[in-house]
Design a protein around this motif. Structure first.
Motif, PDB file in Angstrom:
ATOM      1  N   SER A  24      18.141 -26.008   7.632  1.00  0.00           N
ATOM      2  CA  SER A  24      16.982 -26.069   8.516  1.00  0.00           C
ATOM      3  C   SER A  24      16.223 -24.762   8.396  1.00  0.00           C
ATOM      4  N   THR A  26      12.896 -22.479  10.533  1.00  0.00           N
ATOM      5  CA  THR A  26      12.025 -22.394  11.694  1.00  0.00           C
ATOM      6  C   THR A  26      10.749 -21.675  11.286  1.00  0.00           C
ATOM      7  N   GLY A  32       4.494 -25.596  13.992  1.00  0.00           N
ATOM      8  CA  GLY A  32       5.161 -26.818  13.549  1.00  0.00           C
ATOM      9  C   GLY A  32       4.287 -28.046  13.716  1.00  0.00           C
ATOM     10  N   SER A  37       5.655 -35.357  11.752  1.00  0.00           N
ATOM     11  CA  SER A  37       6.921 -35.477  12.468  1.00  0.00           C
ATOM     12  C   SER A  37       7.607 -36.751  11.985  1.00  0.00           C
ATOM     13  N   GLN A  43       9.584 -38.782   5.261  1.00  0.00           N
ATOM     14  CA  GLN A  43       9.806 -37.389   4.850  1.00  0.00           C
ATOM     15  C   GLN A  43       8.494 -36.790   4.384  1.00  0.00           C
ATOM     16  N   VAL A  61      11.518 -32.352   3.903  1.00  0.00           N
ATOM     17  CA  VAL A  61      11.690 -32.282   5.350  1.00  0.00           C
ATOM     18  C   VAL A  61      11.930 -33.694   5.863  1.00  0.00           C
ATOM     19  N   ARG A  64      11.482 -33.051  12.180  1.00  0.00           N
ATOM     20  CA  ARG A  64      10.852 -31.861  12.755  1.00  0.00           C
ATOM     21  C   ARG A  64      11.009 -31.920  14.267  1.00  0.00           C
ATOM     22  N   ASP A  67       9.109 -26.476  16.151  1.00  0.00           N
ATOM     23  CA  ASP A  67       8.885 -25.571  15.017  1.00  0.00           C
ATOM     24  C   ASP A  67      10.090 -25.488  14.077  1.00  0.00           C
ATOM     25  N   THR A  68      11.056 -26.381  14.232  1.00  0.00           N
ATOM     26  CA  THR A  68      12.248 -26.373  13.377  1.00  0.00           C
ATOM     27  C   THR A  68      12.261 -27.622  12.503  1.00  0.00           C
ATOM     28  N   PHE A  69      12.414 -27.403  11.194  1.00  0.00           N
ATOM     29  CA  PHE A  69      12.441 -28.495  10.221  1.00  0.00           C
ATOM     30  C   PHE A  69      13.859 -28.671   9.701  1.00  0.00           C
ATOM     31  N   THR A  70      14.321 -29.908   9.608  1.00  0.00           N
ATOM     32  CA  THR A  70      15.572 -30.234   8.928  1.00  0.00           C
ATOM     33  C   THR A  70      15.205 -30.490   7.473  1.00  0.00           C
ATOM     34  N   ILE A  71      15.897 -29.807   6.549  1.00  0.00           N
ATOM     35  CA  ILE A  71      15.469 -29.840   5.144  1.00  0.00           C
ATOM     36  C   ILE A  71      16.598 -30.219   4.192  1.00  0.00           C
TER      37      ILE A  71
END
Length: 87
Positions: A24, A26, A32, A37, A43, A61, A64, A67-71
């Motif tokens: 992840s 930020t 963000g 989203s 994605q 990604v 979301r 402001d935090t993205f899971t990647i």
């Protein structure tokens, strides 16, 4: 197959550094929302550029939260890179 989402000309900076194994990241507070989203099956891609040498990595990604993205790291034949903010 995943549905790709897009945001024209969205850009930001990292709020904190990331290591090669982080899943992840930020971004700067409040930025963000410039990005999509994704929900299940969606994605978008982000290109992360390290300022010190312009080395880059493309990440996928998948979620979301503010402001935090899971990647998912190292997409499109790029390599996972450590990035220190302000460098």
């Amino acid at each position: 197959m995943a549905e790709f989402l897009f945001a024209n000309n969205a850009a930001t900076t990292l709020a904190s550094g990331i290591g090669t194994g982080d899943l992840s990241l930020t971004v700067a507070i409040g930025t963000g929302s410039l990005f999509p989203s994704p929900s299940a099956g969606q994605q978008f891609n982000v290109t992360i550029v390290r300022a010190s040498d312009n080395a880059y990595e493309i990440v996928k990604v998948t979620a979301r939260s503010t402001d935090t993205f899971t990647i998912v790291r190292a997409q499109e034949s790029t390599t996972a890179r450590s990035i220190v903010t302000g460098k």
